[in-house]
Design a protein around this motif. Structure first.
Motif, PDB file in Angstrom:
ATOM      1  N   SER A 178       0.819  -1.203   0.000  1.00  0.00           N
ATOM      2  CA  SER A 178       0.000   0.000   0.000  1.00  0.00           C
ATOM      3  C   SER A 178       0.856   1.258   0.000  1.00  0.00           C
ATOM      4  O   SER A 178       1.852   1.348   0.709  1.00  0.00           O
ATOM      5  CB  SER A 178      -0.905  -0.003   1.229  1.00  0.00           C
ATOM      6  N   LYS A 179       0.435   2.215  -0.769  1.00  0.00           N
ATOM      7  CA  LYS A 179       1.142   3.490  -0.793  1.00  0.00           C
ATOM      8  C   LYS A 179       0.713   4.394   0.353  1.00  0.00           C
ATOM      9  O   LYS A 179       1.431   5.290   0.747  1.00  0.00           O
ATOM     10  CB  LYS A 179       0.897   4.202  -2.129  1.00  0.00           C
ATOM     11  N   ASN A 180      -0.468   4.164   0.905  1.00  0.00           N
ATOM     12  CA  ASN A 180      -0.998   5.048   1.939  1.00  0.00           C
ATOM     13  C   ASN A 180      -1.271   4.342   3.255  1.00  0.00           C
ATOM     14  O   ASN A 180      -2.040   4.842   4.059  1.00  0.00           O
ATOM     15  CB  ASN A 180      -2.309   5.690   1.448  1.00  0.00           C
ATOM     16  N   SER A 212      -1.171   3.337   6.955  1.00  0.00           N
ATOM     17  CA  SER A 212      -0.771   3.983   8.198  1.00  0.00           C
ATOM     18  C   SER A 212      -0.101   2.921   9.073  1.00  0.00           C
ATOM     19  O   SER A 212      -0.722   1.922   9.418  1.00  0.00           O
ATOM     20  CB  SER A 212      -2.005   4.553   8.886  1.00  0.00           C
ATOM     21  N   TYR A 225       2.886   6.900  12.224  1.00  0.00           N
ATOM     22  CA  TYR A 225       3.733   7.099  11.067  1.00  0.00           C
ATOM     23  C   TYR A 225       5.127   7.461  11.554  1.00  0.00           C
ATOM     24  O   TYR A 225       5.323   7.821  12.699  1.00  0.00           O
ATOM     25  CB  TYR A 225       3.171   8.243  10.186  1.00  0.00           C
TER      26      TYR A 225
END
Length: 171
Positions: free
Chosen positions: A136-138, A140, A167
């Motif tokens: 996943s690029k996003n 958390s 993060y």
């Protein structure tokens, strides 16, 4: 859980619907085995996650898990990885052969590797979570806790009720 599809390493010793086993004979390579397996002979799917995390950190750093020398004390790879992470310098762990890899990808690998080597099995992500985090690029990501360095069995327990950043916060 079918171990033939969920994991690698020692997970193949599971039969049927077992999710963990106890053994009197510890088999494996020190530095890759989780602390609960080395000391107590307790093996679960999360023990393989620990081994995976060590391998990720080895790939990123270009160093073996054992035999790391440090000016203050001798550590395995987890020590320098955690020290650099904690000092907001995780990219210094990166091997020079990885210099053409995007920094964000390397940072994510270090972050996921440290999550995989947590002391307590319940703090380690599942393999499906690891794959999601890496793909996943996003995603958390939770903050990792200090891993055990095998120098002593202290099981430092942080207060999980305190809010943790989700993060990497050193920019």
């Amino acid at each position: 859980m079918n171990s033939k599809i969920s994991d690698f390493g020692l997970a193949r010793i599971f039969e049927g619907d077992q999710t963990e086993v106890n053994t009197k004979r510890v088999v494996g390579t020190y530095g890759y085995m989780s602390l609960e397996y080395v000391i107590d002979g307790h093996f679960s799917m999360k023990s393989d996650i620990f081994s995976f995390g060590v391998m990720v950190l080895e790939i990123v750093s270009g160093k073996k898990s054992r035999g790391i020398e440090h000016p203050d004390h001798e550590l395995n790879l987890l020590g320098p990885a955690w020290k650099l992470w904690n000092e907001c310098r995780p990219m210094e762990l990166m091997d020079t052969l990885m210099e053409n890899v995007p920094a964000s990808g390397m940072l994510k690998c270090i972050h996921v590797g440290l999550l995989c080597v947590q002391n307590r099995p319940e703090d380690r992500p599942s393999i499906s979570s690891v794959l999601f985090m890496l793909d996943s690029k996003n995603a958390s990501l939770p903050q990792p806790k200090q891993p055990e360095f095998y120098t002593e069995r202290s099981f430092i327990d942080t207060d999980s009720s305190l809010p943790q950043p989700n993060y990497f916060s050193c920019q």
